[in-house]
Design a protein around this motif. Structure first.
Motif, PDB file in Angstrom:
ATOM      1  N   GLU A 119       0.834  -1.190   0.000  1.00  0.00           N
ATOM      2  CA  GLU A 119       0.000   0.000   0.000  1.00  0.00           C
ATOM      3  C   GLU A 119       0.876   1.250   0.000  1.00  0.00           C
ATOM      4  O   GLU A 119       1.860   1.324   0.721  1.00  0.00           O
ATOM      5  CB  GLU A 119      -0.869   0.007   1.242  1.00  0.00           C
ATOM      6  CG  GLU A 119      -1.738   1.226   1.372  1.00  0.00           C
ATOM      7  CD  GLU A 119      -2.571   1.209   2.646  1.00  0.00           C
ATOM      8  OE1 GLU A 119      -2.890   2.307   3.117  1.00  0.00           O
ATOM      9  OE2 GLU A 119      -2.875   0.137   3.145  1.00  0.00           O
ATOM     10  N   VAL A 120       0.500   2.201  -0.819  1.00  0.00           N
ATOM     11  CA  VAL A 120       1.127   3.518  -0.787  1.00  0.00           C
ATOM     12  C   VAL A 120       0.013   4.518  -0.562  1.00  0.00           C
ATOM     13  O   VAL A 120      -0.934   4.585  -1.341  1.00  0.00           O
ATOM     14  CB  VAL A 120       1.870   3.829  -2.108  1.00  0.00           C
ATOM     15  CG1 VAL A 120       2.417   5.246  -2.080  1.00  0.00           C
ATOM     16  CG2 VAL A 120       2.972   2.806  -2.363  1.00  0.00           C
ATOM     17  N   SER A 121       0.104   5.291   0.515  1.00  0.00           N
ATOM     18  CA  SER A 121      -0.926   6.272   0.843  1.00  0.00           C
ATOM     19  C   SER A 121      -0.501   7.647   0.369  1.00  0.00           C
ATOM     20  O   SER A 121       0.679   8.000   0.421  1.00  0.00           O
ATOM     21  CB  SER A 121      -1.156   6.304   2.358  1.00  0.00           C
ATOM     22  OG  SER A 121      -1.582   5.051   2.805  1.00  0.00           O
ATOM     23  N   ILE A 122      -1.477   8.420  -0.097  1.00  0.00           N
ATOM     24  CA  ILE A 122      -1.213   9.783  -0.554  1.00  0.00           C
ATOM     25  C   ILE A 122      -2.217  10.700   0.106  1.00  0.00           C
ATOM     26  O   ILE A 122      -3.424  10.402   0.140  1.00  0.00           O
ATOM     27  CB  ILE A 122      -1.322   9.890  -2.083  1.00  0.00           C
ATOM     28  CG1 ILE A 122      -0.261   8.993  -2.745  1.00  0.00           C
ATOM     29  CG2 ILE A 122      -1.189  11.340  -2.532  1.00  0.00           C
ATOM     30  CD1 ILE A 122      -0.353   8.941  -4.241  1.00  0.00           C
ATOM     31  N   ALA A 123      -1.748  11.827   0.615  1.00  0.00           N
ATOM     32  CA  ALA A 123      -2.608  12.832   1.222  1.00  0.00           C
ATOM     33  C   ALA A 123      -2.602  14.075   0.348  1.00  0.00           C
ATOM     34  O   ALA A 123      -1.561  14.505  -0.133  1.00  0.00           O
ATOM     35  CB  ALA A 123      -2.136  13.178   2.622  1.00  0.00           C
ATOM     36  N   ALA A 124      -3.783  14.649   0.117  1.00  0.00           N
ATOM     37  CA  ALA A 124      -3.882  15.880  -0.653  1.00  0.00           C
ATOM     38  C   ALA A 124      -3.451  17.063   0.208  1.00  0.00           C
ATOM     39  O   ALA A 124      -3.742  17.115   1.390  1.00  0.00           O
ATOM     40  CB  ALA A 124      -5.311  16.081  -1.138  1.00  0.00           C
ATOM     41  N   LEU A 125      -2.780  18.017  -0.393  1.00  0.00           N
ATOM     42  CA  LEU A 125      -2.330  19.218   0.315  1.00  0.00           C
ATOM     43  C   LEU A 125      -3.255  20.375   0.059  1.00  0.00           C
ATOM     44  O   LEU A 125      -3.903  20.481  -0.926  1.00  0.00           O
ATOM     45  CB  LEU A 125      -0.907  19.588  -0.104  1.00  0.00           C
ATOM     46  CG  LEU A 125       0.137  18.532   0.169  1.00  0.00           C
ATOM     47  CD1 LEU A 125       1.482  18.975  -0.366  1.00  0.00           C
ATOM     48  CD2 LEU A 125       0.242  18.277   1.655  1.00  0.00           C
TER      49      LEU A 125
END
Length: 72
Positions: free
Chosen positions: A66-72
């Protein structure tokens, strides 16, 4: 020990830049020739068994489901 083959495709050769040692787990920062820092959290026991120290050449092997990405 030598590794002849491994299925992990994301491999980063570099040198140990910093070790933050804790009583149970430690953080290891590896700096690649391109200047990328890869951080690993491993047991302090493994740090000792691998004889890791600042400046030692290593390979950081990254395998993730899993690779998680958070929006800025």
């Amino acid at each position: 020990m030598s590794i002849t083959a491994i299925n992990v495709r994301n491999q980063f050769r570099g040198k140990v830049k910093e070790i933050i040692e804790g009583p149970v787990v430690s953080e290891i920062d590896v700096e690649t020739p391109a200047g990328l820092i890869v951080t690993s959290v491993i047991t302090t026991r493994s740090v000792k068994e691998l004889r890791l120290e600042v400046g030692r050449e290593v390979i950081a092997l990254v395998k993730s489901t899993e690779v998680s990405i958070a929006a800025l």
